[in-house]
Scaffold this motif. Structure first.
Motif, PDB file in Angstrom:
ATOM      1  N   UNK A  71      -9.751  10.739  39.945  1.00 32.03           N
ATOM      2  CA  UNK A  71      -9.293   9.595  40.741  1.00 32.03           C
ATOM      3  C   UNK A  71      -8.705   8.523  39.821  1.00 32.03           C
ATOM      4  N   UNK A  72      -9.376   8.305  38.687  1.00 32.03           N
ATOM      5  CA  UNK A  72      -8.881   7.304  37.745  1.00 32.03           C
ATOM      6  C   UNK A  72      -7.518   7.711  37.172  1.00 32.03           C
ATOM      7  N   UNK A  73      -7.387   9.004  36.869  1.00 31.31           N
ATOM      8  CA  UNK A  73      -6.120   9.464  36.295  1.00 31.31           C
ATOM      9  C   UNK A  73      -4.996   9.322  37.318  1.00 31.31           C
ATOM     10  N   UNK A  88      -3.589  19.642  41.910  1.00 28.84           N
ATOM     11  CA  UNK A  88      -3.385  21.083  42.012  1.00 28.84           C
ATOM     12  C   UNK A  88      -4.654  21.918  41.999  1.00 28.84           C
ATOM     13  N   UNK A  89      -5.827  21.299  41.941  1.00 31.13           N
ATOM     14  CA  UNK A  89      -7.038  22.122  41.972  1.00 31.13           C
ATOM     15  C   UNK A  89      -7.894  21.768  43.174  1.00 31.13           C
ATOM     16  N   UNK A  90      -8.623  22.778  43.652  1.00 32.36           N
ATOM     17  CA  UNK A  90      -9.394  22.625  44.883  1.00 32.36           C
ATOM     18  C   UNK A  90     -10.279  21.382  44.873  1.00 32.36           C
ATOM     19  N   UNK A  91     -11.017  21.186  43.770  1.00 34.32           N
ATOM     20  CA  UNK A  91     -11.990  20.097  43.715  1.00 34.32           C
ATOM     21  C   UNK A  91     -11.394  18.702  43.555  1.00 34.32           C
ATOM     22  N   UNK A  92     -10.076  18.619  43.409  1.00 40.82           N
ATOM     23  CA  UNK A  92      -9.452  17.288  43.350  1.00 40.82           C
ATOM     24  C   UNK A  92      -9.301  16.673  44.743  1.00 40.82           C
ATOM     25  N   UNK A  93      -9.596  17.494  45.765  1.00 41.99           N
ATOM     26  CA  UNK A  93      -9.250  17.111  47.127  1.00 41.99           C
ATOM     27  C   UNK A  93      -9.775  15.753  47.563  1.00 41.99           C
ATOM     28  N   UNK A  94     -11.112  15.577  47.504  1.00 39.97           N
ATOM     29  CA  UNK A  94     -11.671  14.346  48.089  1.00 39.97           C
ATOM     30  C   UNK A  94     -11.214  13.101  47.333  1.00 39.97           C
ATOM     31  N   UNK A  95     -10.985  13.252  46.022  1.00 40.87           N
ATOM     32  CA  UNK A  95     -10.561  12.095  45.232  1.00 40.87           C
ATOM     33  C   UNK A  95      -9.123  11.708  45.585  1.00 40.87           C
ATOM     34  N   UNK A  96      -8.277  12.719  45.733  1.00 39.62           N
ATOM     35  CA  UNK A  96      -6.898  12.454  46.146  1.00 39.62           C
ATOM     36  C   UNK A  96      -6.884  11.853  47.545  1.00 39.62           C
ATOM     37  N   UNK A  97      -7.754  12.379  48.405  1.00 43.21           N
ATOM     38  CA  UNK A  97      -7.790  11.899  49.779  1.00 43.21           C
ATOM     39  C   UNK A  97      -8.224  10.434  49.846  1.00 43.21           C
ATOM     40  N   UNK A  98      -9.208  10.060  49.034  1.00 41.66           N
ATOM     41  CA  UNK A  98      -9.668   8.674  49.096  1.00 41.66           C
ATOM     42  C   UNK A  98      -8.580   7.737  48.551  1.00 41.66           C
ATOM     43  N   UNK A  99      -7.817   8.208  47.555  1.00 42.65           N
ATOM     44  CA  UNK A  99      -6.703   7.387  47.066  1.00 42.65           C
ATOM     45  C   UNK A  99      -5.598   7.286  48.117  1.00 42.65           C
ATOM     46  N   UNK A 100      -5.387   8.377  48.858  1.00 44.60           N
ATOM     47  CA  UNK A 100      -4.348   8.386  49.887  1.00 44.60           C
ATOM     48  C   UNK A 100      -4.667   7.341  50.956  1.00 44.60           C
TER      49      UNK A 100
END
Lengths: 352, 302
Positions: A71-73, A88-100
């Protein structure tokens, strides 16, 4: 009058420039981008997008863990001006979603998940049906009628790949057997090596795998003089000049390019994208020298059939205990591909 | 069928056991000198990464192997300085070395992910059992493993150097009073240990996996530490332990390939269950065999 003309000219010029307004894309990878595997395929897609769209500039970060660190990156990329983030990786999902959620002006796309919002889309290749074509290749090439499959962790999607492979192989050779060895991790190289050797010791003359990087399994197959079939990146052929049959690789370039164009045009809308051989999100790797023309034709014909909508997951299908996994008239759709908890007939192994 | 399985398991246990043995022999020397190093895994990874980097760049697996050995010594140097000269806490320093090794190996290995690595040349010795194609692949490091165990056993038990080293590990104050150079002996032991851990990593990369991948040693550095205790700080027992653990790991993969009807998850636990099951039985005797000053920073005068 002159002033008005200037204003109109300026507006016109503005709109022309708006067409080419530069877009900064931020991409995060879980691993190193040249692994002959998953990350390499993503990287190849990004490079092709950059080439196709000169207005796009890219910020990249490799080895981004599936933690709050990601999320920080991504935040740092946004503060550097990124308007499109590819996680691009499965486990990045929730962090990307919260930033979205907190950055409605930024578009996010994520590989392999299920979350969707207006500025958050998900994409992945429909690998399971496509694996059927690899099974057809193995069925033709294997003299022993035995393949070995090295699997990292037997989650439903992986089991689906193995099943499609076996169903494809059986469509050619009704006695075909696929032995599965689970290593318990996506990148334990010593175990992958031991598993590959164990499968060859048991008589397999074709090896394939679903782990992060196919390099170890392919090289062991090559050293012991048997065939190999790759998965993730089509470039792995270089590792097995003699025994390479073919492989299935991701081709993310069309989707990435299309998405960047949509973001620049302001037409992006988050949705679930699952594409396969038809849309060329998945491609068959070039055949190895050992593969004769009739086999190439058969595999290509199968791939074309799959692109036209053929699915191997249509009943009746028996599992490897002899019970019916799918009865006559039953079928599994793209949405069910994570739900496999059985191995098809002729697979030696246990899911749990 | 059964014999085929046994033969294949034995063959595979040699491949999996070799790196364990190198790391365990190195750790044995260090612990005999009174120093426990929890960073073995990190040193192995640095050795593996450097071996890949050099083998891939020069095309020579033997140069890669040498690079692994040298890298192991270099990577262990800060740890040695901290615990030998600065009397730092060995557990904390070892863990720092571990994480340093994770990071450093990822950095060194990064350009070589996916690079073609020339494997160590090997000859295949077909197993005399069963009908399968099982064969032991003997490369230089496999061939050197048993002589090396003998050498370490002889160094420890048959030489004056070994006697002094053990004295330092048992009672450094008394050893000092008897005229042993503790500092020098501990540095020597840790240098050899670093070299052997580096070679262990090099074997994983050049002899087994033929590629570089992050964390590719998969916890074998920790198993090596457990092995040292299981083997009661004895080099020959370490050979048996390395083969036993290698066999446990190989057997579960062979059994899966052979189609035994047991959960793969359960089988993946087997090698670690074996380790846990064996350690209590070495416990009592182990406590007697352990170097008395193991893990204690030296506070005496020199």
């Amino acid at each position: 009058m002159k002033k008005l003309l200037l204003v109109i000219l300026a507006l016109l010029a503005g709109s022309v420039f708006a067409q080419d307004k530069p877009l900064t894309v931020g991409v995060i990878y879980i691993g190193t981008a040249n692994d002959y595997g998953y990350n390499r395929a993503m990287k190849d897609g990004v490079e092709a997008m950059k080439k196709a769209l000169p207005a796009v500039s890219v910020l990249e970060a490799e080895n981004v863990p599936e933690t709050a660190e990601s999320e920080r990156i991504m935040s740092a990329m946004i503060s550097k001006g990124a308007k499109l983030i590819m996680a691009t990786s499965f486990g990045h999902q929730e962090f990307a979603n919260s930033l979205a959620r907190s950055n409605p002006g930024v578009t996010f796309v994520h590989a392999g998940g299920w979350m969707i919002r207006d500025n958050f889309g998900t994409f992945f290749g429909a690998t399971q049906t496509a694996w059927y074509a690899l099974g057809v290749a193995a069925g033709h090439m294997s003299k022993a009628g035995k393949a070995g499959f090295v699997a990292g962790v037997p989650i439903g999607y992986v089991v689906g790949n193995i099943n499609a492979f076996q169903l494809g192989a059986r469509s050619v050779n009704p006695k075909f057997v696929t032995r599965v060895v689970v290593t318990g991790g996506w990148s334990d190289k010593v175990k992958e090596a031991a598993a590959a050797n164990a499968l060859i010791d048991q008589g397999a003359d074709v090896l394939t795998m679903h782990v992060d990087s196919p390099a170890t399994v392919i090289q062991i197959a090559e050293n012991r003089g048997i065939y190999s079939i790759g998965f993730q990146s089509v470039e792995a052929r270089a590792l097995a000049p003699k025994g390479w049959i073919t492989g299935l690789g991701f081709n993310w370039a069309p989707y990435m390019t299309r998405t960047a164009q949509e973001v620049m045009a302001g037409t992006f809308k988050g949705k679930m994208v699952r594409e396969g051989l038809k849309e060329q999100m998945l491609v068959l790797a070039p055949f190895g020298d050992a593969v004769p023309q009739p086999v190439r034709d058969a595999v290509n014909a199968t791939a074309a059939k799959i692109a036209d909508g053929f699915t191997p997951f249509k009943g009746p299908i028996k599992d490897n205990t002899g019970a019916y996994a799918l009865r006559e008239g039953e079928a599994m759709t793209n949405a069910d591909m994570g739900k496999f908890d059985w191995y098809a007939e002729g697979i030696v192994g246990r899911v749990r | 069928m059964t014999w085929t399985l046994v033969a294949a398991t034995l063959a595979a246990s040699v491949a999996a056991g070799t790196s364990l043995l190198y790391a365990a022999l190195g750790e044995t020397l260090g612990e005999r000198a009174g120093i426990i190093n929890l960073g073995v895994e990190g040193v192995m990874l640095v050795g593996a990464a450097c071996a890949c980097a050099v083998a891939s760049s020069t095309g020579s697996p033997y140069l890669g192997m040498l690079a692994g050995a040298v890298a192991g010594v270099v990577a262990s140097a800060p740890f040695a300085y901290a615990v030998v000269d600065r009397a730092a806490n060995q557990l904390a320093s070892g863990l720092s070395l571990l994480f340093l090794g994770f990071g450093a190996s990822a950095l060194i290995g990064n350009p070589f992910v996916g690079a073609l690595i020339p494997p160590l040349p090997s000859v295949s010795l077909r197993m005399p059992l069963g009908e399968g194609a099982a064969a032991v692949r003997v490369d230089f490091l496999v061939a050197a493993a048993l002589p090396l165990a003998g050498l370490v056993a002889w160094l420890l038990m048959g030489t004056r150097w070994g006697l002094r080293l053990r004295a330092v590990g048992e009672n450094p104050v008394a050893a000092f009073a008897a005229g042993c150079n503790r500092r020098r002996l501990q540095y020597e032991a840790l240098a050899i240990a670093g070299m052997l851990s580096g070679l262990a990593g090099a074997h994983v990369a050049l002899g087994v996996a033929y590629t570089w991948a992050e964390f590719m040693t998969g916890g074998r550095g920790f198993i090596a530490i457990a092995l040292v205790m299981f083997a009661r700080w004895n080099a020959w027992w370490a050979v048996a332990g390395a083969l036993l653990f290698g066999a446990a790991e190989a057997a579960q993969l062979q059994l899966q390939a052979g189609g035994v009807d047991v959960s793969p998850f359960l089988m993946n636990m087997a090698p670690y269950l074996l380790t846990l099951a064996l350690l209590p039985f070495t416990g009592k005797a182990g406590r007697l065999a352990a170097p008395a000053a193991l893990g204690r920073p030296y506070r005496g005068v020199e």
